[in-house]
Design a protein around this motif. Structure first.
Motif, PDB file in Angstrom:
ATOM      1  N   ALA A 328       9.006 -10.122  55.438  1.00 28.53           N
ATOM      2  CA  ALA A 328       8.021 -10.858  54.713  1.00 28.53           C
ATOM      3  C   ALA A 328       8.351 -12.114  54.177  1.00 28.53           C
ATOM      4  O   ALA A 328       7.735 -13.311  54.085  1.00 28.53           O
ATOM      5  N   LEU A 329       9.585 -12.266  53.438  1.00 28.35           N
ATOM      6  CA  LEU A 329      10.084 -13.779  53.059  1.00 28.35           C
ATOM      7  C   LEU A 329      10.449 -14.653  54.138  1.00 28.35           C
ATOM      8  O   LEU A 329       9.964 -15.762  53.844  1.00 28.35           O
ATOM      9  N   VAL A 330      10.831 -14.102  55.144  1.00 31.05           N
ATOM     10  CA  VAL A 330      11.174 -14.947  56.586  1.00 31.05           C
ATOM     11  C   VAL A 330       9.929 -15.478  56.847  1.00 31.05           C
ATOM     12  O   VAL A 330       9.897 -16.735  57.433  1.00 31.05           O
ATOM     13  N   LYS A 331       8.952 -14.775  57.138  1.00 37.02           N
ATOM     14  CA  LYS A 331       7.686 -15.025  57.591  1.00 37.02           C
ATOM     15  C   LYS A 331       6.973 -16.166  56.625  1.00 37.02           C
ATOM     16  O   LYS A 331       6.265 -17.161  57.139  1.00 37.02           O
ATOM     17  N   GLY A 332       7.238 -15.864  55.419  1.00 35.02           N
ATOM     18  CA  GLY A 332       6.313 -16.944  54.550  1.00 35.02           C
ATOM     19  C   GLY A 332       7.292 -18.052  54.250  1.00 35.02           C
ATOM     20  O   GLY A 332       6.904 -19.044  53.303  1.00 35.02           O
ATOM     21  N   ALA A 333       8.592 -18.565  54.804  1.00 37.37           N
ATOM     22  CA  ALA A 333       9.294 -19.437  54.531  1.00 37.37           C
ATOM     23  C   ALA A 333       9.119 -20.629  55.167  1.00 37.37           C
ATOM     24  O   ALA A 333       8.708 -20.389  56.502  1.00 37.37           O
ATOM     25  N   ARG A 334       9.516 -21.659  54.584  1.00 35.60           N
ATOM     26  CA  ARG A 334       9.378 -22.940  55.660  1.00 35.60           C
ATOM     27  C   ARG A 334      10.686 -23.364  55.944  1.00 35.60           C
ATOM     28  O   ARG A 334      11.650 -22.990  55.328  1.00 35.60           O
ATOM     29  N   THR A 335      10.792 -23.843  57.205  1.00 33.24           N
ATOM     30  CA  THR A 335      12.210 -24.077  57.720  1.00 33.24           C
ATOM     31  C   THR A 335      12.588 -25.600  57.716  1.00 33.24           C
ATOM     32  O   THR A 335      13.664 -26.028  58.172  1.00 33.24           O
ATOM     33  N   ASP A 336      11.710 -26.333  56.934  1.00 31.72           N
ATOM     34  CA  ASP A 336      12.233 -27.763  56.858  1.00 31.72           C
ATOM     35  C   ASP A 336      12.652 -28.055  55.423  1.00 31.72           C
ATOM     36  O   ASP A 336      12.739 -29.145  54.952  1.00 31.72           O
ATOM     37  N   ILE A 337      13.135 -27.122  54.517  1.00 29.67           N
ATOM     38  CA  ILE A 337      13.626 -27.412  53.002  1.00 29.67           C
ATOM     39  C   ILE A 337      14.764 -28.310  53.188  1.00 29.67           C
ATOM     40  O   ILE A 337      14.954 -29.172  52.424  1.00 29.67           O
ATOM     41  N   THR A 338      15.655 -28.138  53.919  1.00 27.78           N
ATOM     42  CA  THR A 338      17.079 -28.746  54.039  1.00 27.78           C
ATOM     43  C   THR A 338      16.995 -30.003  54.929  1.00 27.78           C
ATOM     44  O   THR A 338      17.919 -30.738  55.005  1.00 27.78           O
ATOM     45  N   ALA A 339      15.734 -30.435  55.799  1.00 29.73           N
ATOM     46  CA  ALA A 339      15.547 -31.374  56.448  1.00 29.73           C
ATOM     47  C   ALA A 339      15.800 -32.620  55.902  1.00 29.73           C
ATOM     48  O   ALA A 339      15.334 -32.714  54.594  1.00 29.73           O
TER      49      ALA A 339
END
Length: 339
Positions: A328-339
Motif C-alpha cells: 500500500a505504501l509503494v502504490k501510494g508513493a511518488r517516484t520523483d521525490i529525489t529527482a
C-alpha cells in the motif's frame, strides 16, 4: 560477537542480536530438519542451521524459545512453555516480536536481550531451546551468546534457525519444518489460507514495485546518536522484497546488517520512501524531528514514510499483513521525490 554487543546489549544489542559482523559468508542450512516420532514417543532429532543435531528420547514437549521464534511456532500450534527476549513494552503492551503469543500462558525467562534467568529456565525443565541464528558462527544467536549458550546447552539442546543472508520464504519454511517436527500442523485451514494470502501479497508487491519503477526505498533504525542504514542482503524480509523487485538502497561499510551514520549525515542516501524501525526501543519518527537534517530529507518533507521491524515475522500468517502494508505504501508513493 557483534560490535553492538561489544557496546553493550542494553542499548545497542537489539540492533541485530549476536549477529555476524564482518562474517565472510552466509551459513548454509543443513538438511531438511527433523524426524518427528509417531505420536510423542520414540527418538526425536532435528538438525539446525548450524549443522548441529538436537536429539531427545522422545519429541520435546517443553520448549523454550526466543520471542520471534516462539511467535513463528505459535500459529502452527506449538505452544512454548517459556519465552525469552523482548515480549512486553515498558507500558505493558506486547512487543512486535511476540506475534500472537498469549503472554499470560507462557513463562517469561527474561524480557530483553541481556535478560535471561537461568533459575527460571532450569525450573521449567525444558526439553528444547529455539532461537534465531544471525551470523555464521555457532554462537551468533539471539540472546544465547558466547557465555550464555554453553550454560543453556547443558540443560537442554538448542535449535538455531538462520536469519542471516537468507530470504523470508526460506526462514518461514524452516520454522514450518521445525513446527511439524514438534507436533504442529502446517496444513491447518488457517495456515493453508495464510500461505495462499502470503503468495498473493508477494505478487501484489511485485506488481507494485514494477508499477513504481524508479522508487528508491531507504530502511533504517534511529536513536539519539544517529542513524543505522539497513543492508538488505542481511535481512530476510528486505532481501525478499528486493527479490520481488523493490529498489531498496543499501548501506555501505564493511560491517554486516547496518551502516552507522551521524545525524549530520542523514542525507547521504537519497530516497523517495523511508521505512523506520517501529520496535518500541527505536527512536519514534515524532522524536526524529528534533534533528534538522532529518526534517530536510525529501521523503520526510513529502511525508513518504512507513514502519518496518528489524525482526521479521517468520510464518505466513504474521508476514502477510506486513507485506500488504508495504505494498500500500509503494502504490501510494511518488517516484520523483529525489529527482
Amino acid at each position: 560477537m557483534s560490535v553492538f554487543q561489544a557496546a553493550g546489549l542494553s542499548r545497542r544489542g537489539f540492533l541485530i542480536g549476536a549477529g555476524g559482523v564482518a562474517a565472510a559468508a552466509a551459513l548454509t542450512a543443513c538438511g531438511s530438519g527433523g524426524k518427528p516420532a509417531a505420536g510423542s514417543s520414540g527418538p526425536w532429532e532435528f538438525t539446525d542451521d548450524r549443522g548441529q543435531k538436537a536429539s531427545r528420547d522422545q519429541r520435546p514437549a517443553r520448549v523454550v524459545a526466543y520471542a520471534s521464534s516462539a511467535a513463528a511456532l505459535w500459529d502452527y500450534g506449538v505452544r512454548p512453555a517459556g519465552v525469552f527476549g523482548p515480549q512486553k513494552t515498558a507500558a505493558g503492551g506486547k512487543e512486535i516480536q511476540a506475534g500472537n503469543i498469549d503472554l499470560n500462558a507462557v513463562t517469561s525467562i527474561g524480557n530483553a536481550w541481556d535478560d535471561f534467568s537461568m533459575e527460571k529456565f532450569a525450573a521449567l525443565k525444558p526439553d528444547l531451546v529455539v532461537t534465531g541464528l544471525t551470523g555464521t558462527k555457532p554462537t551468533d544467536m539471539w540472546v544465547l551468546t558466547d557465555d550464555l549458550g554453553p550454560k543453556v546447552q547443558q540443560i537442554a539442546p538448542i535449535v538455531a534457525l538462520s536469519e542471516y543472508k537468507v530470504t523470508l520464504p526460506k526462514v518461514i519454511e524452516r520454522y514450518a519444518q521445525l513446527a511439524v517436527a514438534l507436533g504442529g500442523d502446517a496444513n491447518s485451514d488457517t495456515m493453508q489460507k495464510a500461505k495462499a494470502d502470503f503468495e498473493k501479497a508477494s505478487e501484489d508487491l511485485r506488481a507494485a514495485a514494477k508499477e513504481k519503477a524508479g522508487l528508491k526505498v531507504l530502511v533504517l533504525y534511529g536513536d539519539k546518536d544517529g542513524l543505522y542504514i539497513a543492508k538488505p542482503d542481511f535481512f530476510a524480509d528486505l532481501a525478499y522484497y528486493r527479490e520481488l523487485g523493490l529498489d531498496i538502497v543499501s548501506g555501505g561499510g564493511s560491517e554486516d546488517y547496518w551502516e552507522q551514520l551521524s545525524w549530520e549525515q542523514a542525507g547521504k542516501y537519497p530516497a523517495d520512501l523511508i521505512l523506520t524501525d517501529s520496535r518500541s526501543y527505536a527512536l519514534p519518527r515524532a522524536q526524529m524531528t528534533q534533528f534538522p537534517t532529518w526534517n530536510q530529507l525529501p521523503a520526510v518533507k513529502a511525508n513518504q514514510l512507513g514502519d518496518w521491524s528489524a525482526e521479521p515475522r517468520f510464518n505466513h500468517l504474521l508476514a502477510t499483513p506486513v507485506i500488504q502494508k508495504l505494498t500500500a505504501l509503494v502504490k501510494g508513493a511518488r517516484t520523483d521525490i529525489t529527482a
